[in-house]
Design a protein around this motif. Structure first.
Motif, mmCIF file in Angstrom:
data_model
loop_
_atom_site.group_PDB
_atom_site.id
_atom_site.type_symbol
_atom_site.label_atom_id
_atom_site.label_comp_id
_atom_site.label_asym_id
_atom_site.label_seq_id
_atom_site.Cartn_x
_atom_site.Cartn_y
_atom_site.Cartn_z
ATOM 1 N N ASP A 206 0.932 -1.160 0.074
ATOM 2 C CA ASP A 206 0.074 0.013 -0.004
ATOM 3 C C ASP A 206 0.768 1.270 -0.114
ATOM 4 O O ASP A 206 0.491 2.218 -0.651
ATOM 5 C CB ASP A 206 -0.882 0.041 1.219
ATOM 6 C CG ASP A 206 -2.005 -1.091 1.019
ATOM 7 O OD1 ASP A 206 -2.193 -1.702 -0.141
ATOM 8 O OD2 ASP A 206 -3.090 -1.113 2.082
ATOM 9 N N ARG A 207 1.874 1.156 0.950
ATOM 10 C CA ARG A 207 2.686 2.520 0.734
ATOM 11 C C ARG A 207 3.193 2.677 -0.457
ATOM 12 O O ARG A 207 3.293 4.023 -0.834
ATOM 13 C CB ARG A 207 3.856 2.407 1.970
ATOM 14 C CG ARG A 207 4.880 3.321 2.134
ATOM 15 C CD ARG A 207 5.929 3.358 3.037
ATOM 16 N NE ARG A 207 5.025 3.495 4.445
ATOM 17 C CZ ARG A 207 5.816 3.232 5.672
ATOM 18 N NH1 ARG A 207 7.128 3.266 5.521
ATOM 19 N NH2 ARG A 207 5.053 3.235 6.788
ATOM 20 N N ALA A 208 3.782 1.712 -1.205
ATOM 21 C CA ALA A 208 4.574 2.150 -2.365
ATOM 22 C C ALA A 208 3.319 2.285 -3.336
ATOM 23 O O ALA A 208 3.862 3.421 -4.381
ATOM 24 C CB ALA A 208 4.972 0.855 -2.929
ATOM 25 N N MET A 209 2.320 1.882 -3.302
ATOM 26 C CA MET A 209 1.072 2.203 -4.472
ATOM 27 C C MET A 209 0.988 3.742 -4.361
ATOM 28 O O MET A 209 0.444 4.262 -4.988
ATOM 29 C CB MET A 209 0.100 1.483 -4.074
ATOM 30 C CG MET A 209 -1.044 1.570 -5.331
ATOM 31 S SD MET A 209 -2.199 0.027 -5.356
ATOM 32 C CE MET A 209 -3.020 0.536 -6.815
ATOM 33 N N LEU A 210 0.829 4.238 -2.863
ATOM 34 C CA LEU A 210 0.404 5.590 -2.735
ATOM 35 C C LEU A 210 1.307 6.586 -3.310
ATOM 36 O O LEU A 210 1.117 8.183 -3.371
ATOM 37 C CB LEU A 210 0.234 5.973 -1.244
ATOM 38 C CG LEU A 210 -1.002 5.230 -0.775
ATOM 39 C CD1 LEU A 210 -1.078 5.505 1.140
ATOM 40 C CD2 LEU A 210 -2.289 6.026 -1.129
ATOM 41 N N THR A 211 2.468 6.248 -3.980
ATOM 42 C CA THR A 211 3.500 7.097 -4.305
ATOM 43 C C THR A 211 3.430 7.361 -5.932
ATOM 44 O O THR A 211 3.933 7.983 -6.452
ATOM 45 C CB THR A 211 5.071 6.625 -4.058
ATOM 46 O OG1 THR A 211 5.177 5.401 -4.862
ATOM 47 C CG2 THR A 211 5.210 6.207 -2.643
ATOM 48 N N VAL A 212 2.283 6.435 -6.328
ATOM 49 C CA VAL A 212 2.149 6.301 -8.053
ATOM 50 C C VAL A 212 1.323 7.550 -8.076
ATOM 51 O O VAL A 212 0.105 7.598 -7.460
ATOM 52 C CB VAL A 212 1.309 4.939 -8.409
ATOM 53 C CG1 VAL A 212 1.087 5.084 -9.633
ATOM 54 C CG2 VAL A 212 2.381 4.056 -8.037
ATOM 55 N N LYS A 213 1.466 8.399 -9.111
ATOM 56 C CA LYS A 213 0.546 9.359 -9.311
ATOM 57 C C LYS A 213 -0.892 8.800 -9.772
ATOM 58 O O LYS A 213 -1.039 8.081 -10.729
ATOM 59 C CB LYS A 213 1.384 10.251 -10.604
ATOM 60 C CG LYS A 213 0.382 11.460 -11.179
ATOM 61 C CD LYS A 213 1.107 12.108 -12.026
ATOM 62 C CE LYS A 213 0.200 13.326 -12.611
ATOM 63 N NZ LYS A 213 0.949 14.123 -13.795
ATOM 64 N N GLY A 214 -1.879 9.606 -9.284
ATOM 65 C CA GLY A 214 -3.088 9.159 -9.641
ATOM 66 C C GLY A 214 -3.710 8.248 -8.335
ATOM 67 O O GLY A 214 -4.854 7.872 -8.649
ATOM 68 N N VAL A 215 -3.020 7.676 -7.486
ATOM 69 C CA VAL A 215 -3.468 6.866 -6.500
ATOM 70 C C VAL A 215 -3.643 7.804 -5.070
ATOM 71 O O VAL A 215 -2.492 8.142 -4.705
ATOM 72 C CB VAL A 215 -2.832 5.494 -6.497
ATOM 73 C CG1 VAL A 215 -3.094 4.905 -5.175
ATOM 74 C CG2 VAL A 215 -2.562 4.759 -7.611
ATOM 75 N N GLY A 216 -4.590 7.823 -4.749
ATOM 76 C CA GLY A 216 -4.894 8.380 -3.446
ATOM 77 C C GLY A 216 -5.273 7.486 -2.354
ATOM 78 O O GLY A 216 -5.687 6.107 -2.703
ATOM 79 N N GLU A 217 -5.809 7.825 -1.282
ATOM 80 C CA GLU A 217 -6.367 6.892 -0.179
ATOM 81 C C GLU A 217 -7.515 6.085 -0.495
ATOM 82 O O GLU A 217 -7.994 5.004 -0.180
ATOM 83 C CB GLU A 217 -6.282 7.621 1.144
ATOM 84 C CG GLU A 217 -5.238 8.221 1.831
ATOM 85 C CD GLU A 217 -4.458 7.231 2.632
ATOM 86 O OE1 GLU A 217 -4.933 6.012 2.478
ATOM 87 O OE2 GLU A 217 -3.338 7.497 2.916
ATOM 88 N N SER A 218 -8.440 6.996 -1.047
ATOM 89 C CA SER A 218 -9.793 6.487 -1.477
ATOM 90 C C SER A 218 -9.746 5.188 -2.621
ATOM 91 O O SER A 218 -10.252 4.342 -2.247
ATOM 92 C CB SER A 218 -10.651 7.365 -1.825
ATOM 93 O OG SER A 218 -10.279 8.025 -2.803
ATOM 94 N N LYS A 219 -8.858 5.549 -3.516
ATOM 95 C CA LYS A 219 -8.859 4.715 -4.548
ATOM 96 C C LYS A 219 -7.848 3.405 -4.230
ATOM 97 O O LYS A 219 -8.293 2.308 -4.664
ATOM 98 C CB LYS A 219 -7.989 5.165 -5.928
ATOM 99 C CG LYS A 219 -9.220 6.184 -6.698
ATOM 100 C CD LYS A 219 -8.504 6.415 -7.914
ATOM 101 C CE LYS A 219 -9.347 7.196 -8.887
ATOM 102 N NZ LYS A 219 -9.162 7.330 -10.263
ATOM 103 N N LEU A 220 -6.990 3.845 -3.079
ATOM 104 C CA LEU A 220 -6.169 2.662 -2.646
ATOM 105 C C LEU A 220 -7.205 1.532 -2.038
ATOM 106 O O LEU A 220 -6.915 0.323 -1.925
ATOM 107 C CB LEU A 220 -5.199 3.100 -1.941
ATOM 108 C CG LEU A 220 -4.150 1.994 -0.981
ATOM 109 C CD1 LEU A 220 -3.090 1.363 -2.018
ATOM 110 C CD2 LEU A 220 -3.319 2.688 0.022
ATOM 111 N N ALA A 221 -8.034 2.220 -1.068
ATOM 112 C CA ALA A 221 -8.853 1.424 -0.362
ATOM 113 C C ALA A 221 -9.756 0.673 -1.242
ATOM 114 O O ALA A 221 -10.233 -0.625 -0.960
ATOM 115 C CB ALA A 221 -9.753 2.190 0.563
#
Length: 244
Positions: A206-221
């Motif tokens: 999750d932490r690494a995915m949040l560094t990708v442009k266009g990925v925020g907390e809500s989309k990550l969840a």
């Protein structure tokens, strides 16, 4: 008859300035703030007045003032919102509904074979003048630009490094499966820029995915586990199925 659906539902959420909708991608001409707010309020009100028991197509028919059998049987031709956006055109209304889903003011709720367009708590607040909204209208391309844009879109995978193309294709398949399941355009899930970054960066948590442009907390969840699974080697079909 359509089964009843709740009046509110959690939206397919995106962050402000999502980088995924037509407005953020610069593919539409943004409406003035006052016009966008009034238009959004009319659309949300229509979904509200039909009690969240009908799909987007029916809400569009009501707003356009169409006297379909379904509209007349439901008595929706007698609603105050009937014909409220009669001059807008179906294409514009469909685009605006998509944009309102992206921004969390409307949501799509599935019940068996039916997909219902419902307002959210944020949508209710917007109807009371609480909050801001962005809406864009499609701009007709200059002569010769449509073909060029289509050609550019068809060649897009060439922008992905050869080593990443297989993963990019699988991520795009997952995006399509998720979008089809929810009855929304693929860009609402992630745009191609984000898919390319995911294919290139290959986040593993999750932490690494949040560094990708266009990925925020809500989309990550909402989507993170499925996309991380595909990056790890799971098939798109299995990853999407695990979300249900």
């Amino acid at each position: 008859a359509a089964a009843a659906a709740p009046a509110t539902a959690a939206p397919i959420a995106v962050e402000t300035g999502c980088g995924a909708c037509d407005v953020c991608l610069g593919e539409t001409l943004e409406l003035p703030a006052d016009e966008a707010l009034l238009t959004a309020q009319k659309i949300i009100s229509a979904a509200w007045r039909v009690d969240g028991r009908f799909g987007a197509g029916h809400v569009i028919d009501v707003l356009l003032g169409r006297r379909t059998d379904k509209v007349e049987r439901a008595g929706h031709d007698r609603l105050g919102v009937y014909g409220l956006l009669a001059t807008a055109g179906e294409a514009a209304l469909r685009s605006w509904i998509d944009q309102l889903v992206v921004q969390g003011y409307l949501a799509l709720r599935e019940d068996g074979m039916f997909s219902f367009l419902v307002h959210t708590e944020a949508g209710k607040a917007l109807c009371k003048g609480q909050g801001t909204v962005r809406l864009g209208r499609d701009v007709a391309p200059a002569k010769g630009k449509r073909g060029a844009k289509a050609a550019k879109g068809a060649a897009a995978p060439a922008d992905v490094a050869p080593a990443d193309q297989d993963l990019f294709a699988r991520l795009r398949t997952l995006r399509k499966l998720i979008a089809d399941h929810h009855g929304v355009p693929p860009y609402i899930v992630f745009n191609d820029v984000t898919l390319r970054a995911l294919a290139s960066q290959r986040p593993t948590d999750d932490r690494a995915m949040l560094t990708v442009k266009g990925v925020g907390e809500s989309k990550l969840a909402r989507y993170g586990a499925a996309f991380l699974a595909v990056i790890a080697g799971t098939s798109p079909e299995a990853a999407q199925s695990a979300m249900e």
